[in-house]
Design a protein around this motif. Structure first.
Motif, mmCIF file in Angstrom:
data_model
loop_
_atom_site.group_PDB
_atom_site.id
_atom_site.type_symbol
_atom_site.label_atom_id
_atom_site.label_comp_id
_atom_site.label_asym_id
_atom_site.label_seq_id
_atom_site.Cartn_x
_atom_site.Cartn_y
_atom_site.Cartn_z
ATOM 1 N N ALA A 68 -4.724 1.429 4.906
ATOM 2 C CA ALA A 68 -4.263 2.716 5.435
ATOM 3 C C ALA A 68 -2.799 2.692 5.844
ATOM 4 O O ALA A 68 -2.212 3.751 6.102
ATOM 5 C CB ALA A 68 -5.112 3.130 6.635
ATOM 6 N N THR A 69 -2.173 1.519 5.890
ATOM 7 C CA THR A 69 -0.751 1.459 6.231
ATOM 8 C C THR A 69 0.088 2.257 5.229
ATOM 9 O O THR A 69 1.153 2.759 5.580
ATOM 10 C CB THR A 69 -0.246 -0.004 6.266
ATOM 11 N N GLY A 70 -0.394 2.361 3.994
ATOM 12 C CA GLY A 70 0.324 3.159 3.000
ATOM 13 C C GLY A 70 0.354 4.631 3.368
ATOM 14 O O GLY A 70 1.394 5.297 3.276
ATOM 15 N N VAL A 71 -0.782 5.149 3.816
ATOM 16 C CA VAL A 71 -0.864 6.559 4.228
ATOM 17 C C VAL A 71 -0.053 6.782 5.499
ATOM 18 O O VAL A 71 0.659 7.792 5.631
ATOM 19 C CB VAL A 71 -2.333 6.970 4.451
ATOM 20 N N VAL A 72 -0.136 5.831 6.446
ATOM 21 C CA VAL A 72 0.604 5.943 7.704
ATOM 22 C C VAL A 72 2.108 5.987 7.445
ATOM 23 O O VAL A 72 2.851 6.654 8.166
ATOM 24 C CB VAL A 72 0.243 4.756 8.628
ATOM 25 N N TRP A 123 0.816 -1.213 0.000
ATOM 26 C CA TRP A 123 0.000 0.000 0.000
ATOM 27 C C TRP A 123 0.851 1.265 0.000
ATOM 28 O O TRP A 123 0.432 2.301 -0.547
ATOM 29 C CB TRP A 123 -0.958 -0.010 1.187
ATOM 30 N N SER A 124 2.051 1.196 0.576
ATOM 31 C CA SER A 124 2.950 2.350 0.499
ATOM 32 C C SER A 124 3.347 2.618 -0.944
ATOM 33 O O SER A 124 3.386 3.777 -1.388
ATOM 34 C CB SER A 124 4.211 2.103 1.341
ATOM 35 N N PHE A 125 3.635 1.552 -1.678
ATOM 36 C CA PHE A 125 3.992 1.702 -3.086
ATOM 37 C C PHE A 125 2.833 2.331 -3.864
ATOM 38 O O PHE A 125 3.033 3.214 -4.714
ATOM 39 C CB PHE A 125 4.350 0.340 -3.679
ATOM 40 N N ALA A 126 1.604 1.900 -3.553
ATOM 41 C CA ALA A 126 0.430 2.446 -4.244
ATOM 42 C C ALA A 126 0.239 3.931 -3.928
ATOM 43 O O ALA A 126 0.021 4.746 -4.833
ATOM 44 C CB ALA A 126 -0.808 1.656 -3.841
ATOM 45 N N VAL A 127 0.353 4.299 -2.644
ATOM 46 C CA VAL A 127 0.153 5.691 -2.238
ATOM 47 C C VAL A 127 1.216 6.600 -2.843
ATOM 48 O O VAL A 127 0.910 7.668 -3.389
ATOM 49 C CB VAL A 127 0.159 5.802 -0.694
ATOM 50 N N ALA A 151 6.379 -8.742 -1.491
ATOM 51 C CA ALA A 151 5.275 -8.546 -0.539
ATOM 52 C C ALA A 151 3.953 -9.008 -1.143
ATOM 53 O O ALA A 151 3.163 -9.698 -0.484
ATOM 54 C CB ALA A 151 5.187 -7.077 -0.142
ATOM 55 N N LEU A 152 3.705 -8.638 -2.396
ATOM 56 C CA LEU A 152 2.468 -9.051 -3.053
ATOM 57 C C LEU A 152 2.417 -10.568 -3.205
ATOM 58 O O LEU A 152 1.365 -11.189 -2.987
ATOM 59 C CB LEU A 152 2.367 -8.379 -4.424
ATOM 60 N N GLY A 153 3.560 -11.166 -3.557
ATOM 61 C CA GLY A 153 3.617 -12.620 -3.673
ATOM 62 C C GLY A 153 3.288 -13.301 -2.355
ATOM 63 O O GLY A 153 2.559 -14.298 -2.329
ATOM 64 N N TYR A 154 3.795 -12.743 -1.248
ATOM 65 C CA TYR A 154 3.506 -13.332 0.065
ATOM 66 C C TYR A 154 2.017 -13.222 0.401
ATOM 67 O O TYR A 154 1.414 -14.172 0.907
ATOM 68 C CB TYR A 154 4.344 -12.619 1.131
ATOM 69 N N LEU A 155 1.425 -12.063 0.094
ATOM 70 C CA LEU A 155 -0.003 -11.876 0.388
ATOM 71 C C LEU A 155 -0.864 -12.804 -0.465
ATOM 72 O O LEU A 155 -1.869 -13.351 0.025
ATOM 73 C CB LEU A 155 -0.397 -10.412 0.153
ATOM 74 N N GLU A 201 12.270 2.321 -3.133
ATOM 75 C CA GLU A 201 12.418 1.242 -2.147
ATOM 76 C C GLU A 201 11.183 0.345 -2.112
ATOM 77 O O GLU A 201 11.302 -0.887 -2.069
ATOM 78 C CB GLU A 201 12.689 1.838 -0.768
ATOM 79 N N THR A 202 10.001 0.947 -2.122
ATOM 80 C CA THR A 202 8.783 0.121 -2.095
ATOM 81 C C THR A 202 8.568 -0.601 -3.418
ATOM 82 O O THR A 202 7.911 -1.645 -3.454
ATOM 83 C CB THR A 202 7.549 0.981 -1.755
ATOM 84 N N ALA A 203 9.152 -0.068 -4.511
ATOM 85 C CA ALA A 203 9.098 -0.801 -5.779
ATOM 86 C C ALA A 203 9.888 -2.099 -5.668
ATOM 87 O O ALA A 203 9.488 -3.151 -6.204
ATOM 88 C CB ALA A 203 9.654 0.063 -6.908
ATOM 89 N N VAL A 204 11.022 -2.049 -4.954
ATOM 90 C CA VAL A 204 11.821 -3.256 -4.712
ATOM 91 C C VAL A 204 11.048 -4.225 -3.819
ATOM 92 O O VAL A 204 11.072 -5.446 -4.025
ATOM 93 C CB VAL A 204 13.171 -2.878 -4.060
ATOM 94 N N GLN A 205 10.344 -3.693 -2.830
ATOM 95 C CA GLN A 205 9.613 -4.538 -1.877
ATOM 96 C C GLN A 205 8.307 -5.087 -2.449
ATOM 97 O O GLN A 205 7.810 -6.117 -1.974
ATOM 98 C CB GLN A 205 9.273 -3.716 -0.620
#
Length: 323
Positions: free
Chosen positions: A219-223, A46-50, A191-195, A183-187
């Protein structure tokens, strides 16, 4: 007037950034029954999306092509992403397992670890007060290890991972929003694969614990992004020395939450260790402020550059009286 208003705005942004980081322990428990790793994966996705939406709105994409052509920077960003993944994961686990106070200690000792890393890796020379602060910090960790009966692993992992993250980011020299996007592009894919794997095994809580829970995970992306944006706005408006003082707000808030809100125990050995850390930080802050004042005073004492004499024959030269 504009300079004063800019500094006031910078202070407000700084208080906002460190205030949000300090109060974030109130947020992670709301995400139960999700485990720390699932929360971490959602935070990455969600951070990557935001951040992606923010960059799209601001039309700030030119840096991507330049970054792709620099393998060294890509490598550093990958290291930064790995290190901050450890930091985020350990912090979420600590908060949701009743170790908010120990987590706050990690961010209290982080400046001391950063200074020590500067000596080890950058061969920086410390002033006597800095040596004293680092030494007191080392004694504090020993005191806490004896009191706990073990090293304060959570604090040490958080301090060293965040100090390493800062060290690597200094080398990459990319803006805050752009850096988080890279950084979130690398993650993102791991992360998506794990979910997706969690969902396929029926272990995911996203979508199975109600729409409110799903919204909180999103909301973790906004946080993650909101305090970083505020920090970036503060960094360009207030002096670095002011930011250095503001950074202590976050662990202070976390420490107070751990004691007052989460009712974590503070036996005498913990108070002793924390008191030593606070003494080290007080010395460090005093030394930084004193050095900043001396630097400003030295700059004011420098003679003002004199304008060069005009060439002979010019109108200005003709107005200069002969000696």
């Amino acid at each position: 007037m504009k300079g004063i208003s800019e500094q006031r705005a910078g202070l407000l942004y700084g208080f906002g950034a460190y205030g949000m980081w300090g109060l974030v322990p109130l947020f992670w428990p709301l995400l139960k029954p999700s485990g720390a790793i699932e929360i971490l994966a959602h935070r990455m996705v969600w951070s990557f999306a935001v951040v992606g939406i923010a960059l799209l709105v601001l039309r700030r994409w030119s840096w991507v092509a330049e970054l792709v052509r620099q393998p060294r920077k890509l490598g550093l960003i990958t290291i930064a992403a790995a290190v901050i993944t450890v930091n985020w994961g350990v912090y979420i686990w600590a908060v949701n397992n009743g170790q908010v106070v120990e987590a706050s200690l990690g961010y209290f000792i982080n400046p001391l670890v950063t200074i020590a890393m500067g000596v080890l890796f950058l061969k920086e020379r410390l002033r006597p007060a800095q040596w004293a602060a680092v030494s007191i910090g080392f004694v504090a960790v020993l005191a806490l290890a004896i009191g706990y009966g073990r090293p304060p692993w959570v604090s040490l992992i958080l301090a060293f991972s965040f100090a390493t993250y800062g060290f690597v980011k200094k080398k990459t020299n990319i803006g805050g929003l752009e850096s988080l996007a890279a950084e979130t592009a690398v993650q993102f894919l791991p992360a998506l694969g794990y979910l997706l794997w969690l969902g396929s095994t029926g272990s995911a809580t996203f979508g199975t614990s109600g729409p409110g829970h799903a919204a909180l995970l999103a909301a973790t992306g906004v946080v993650t992004a909101a305090p970083l944006v505020c920090f970036g706005a503060a960094a360009i408006r207030v002096p670095l020395s002011t930011l250095g003082l503001l950074q202590y707000l976050a662990p202070v808030f976390q420490f107070l939450l751990g004691i007052v809100y989460f009712h974590e125990a503070m036996p005498p050995e913990k108070w002793a260790g924390f008191s030593l850390v606070w003494a080290a930080l007080a010395i460090l802050t005093w030394d930084a402020l004193r050095t900043a004042r001396r630097t400003r005073a030295d700059a004011l004492r420098l003679p003002a550059p004199q304008a060069p004499l005009p060439l002979v024959g010019t109108p200005q030269a003709e107005r200069i009286p002969a000696s």
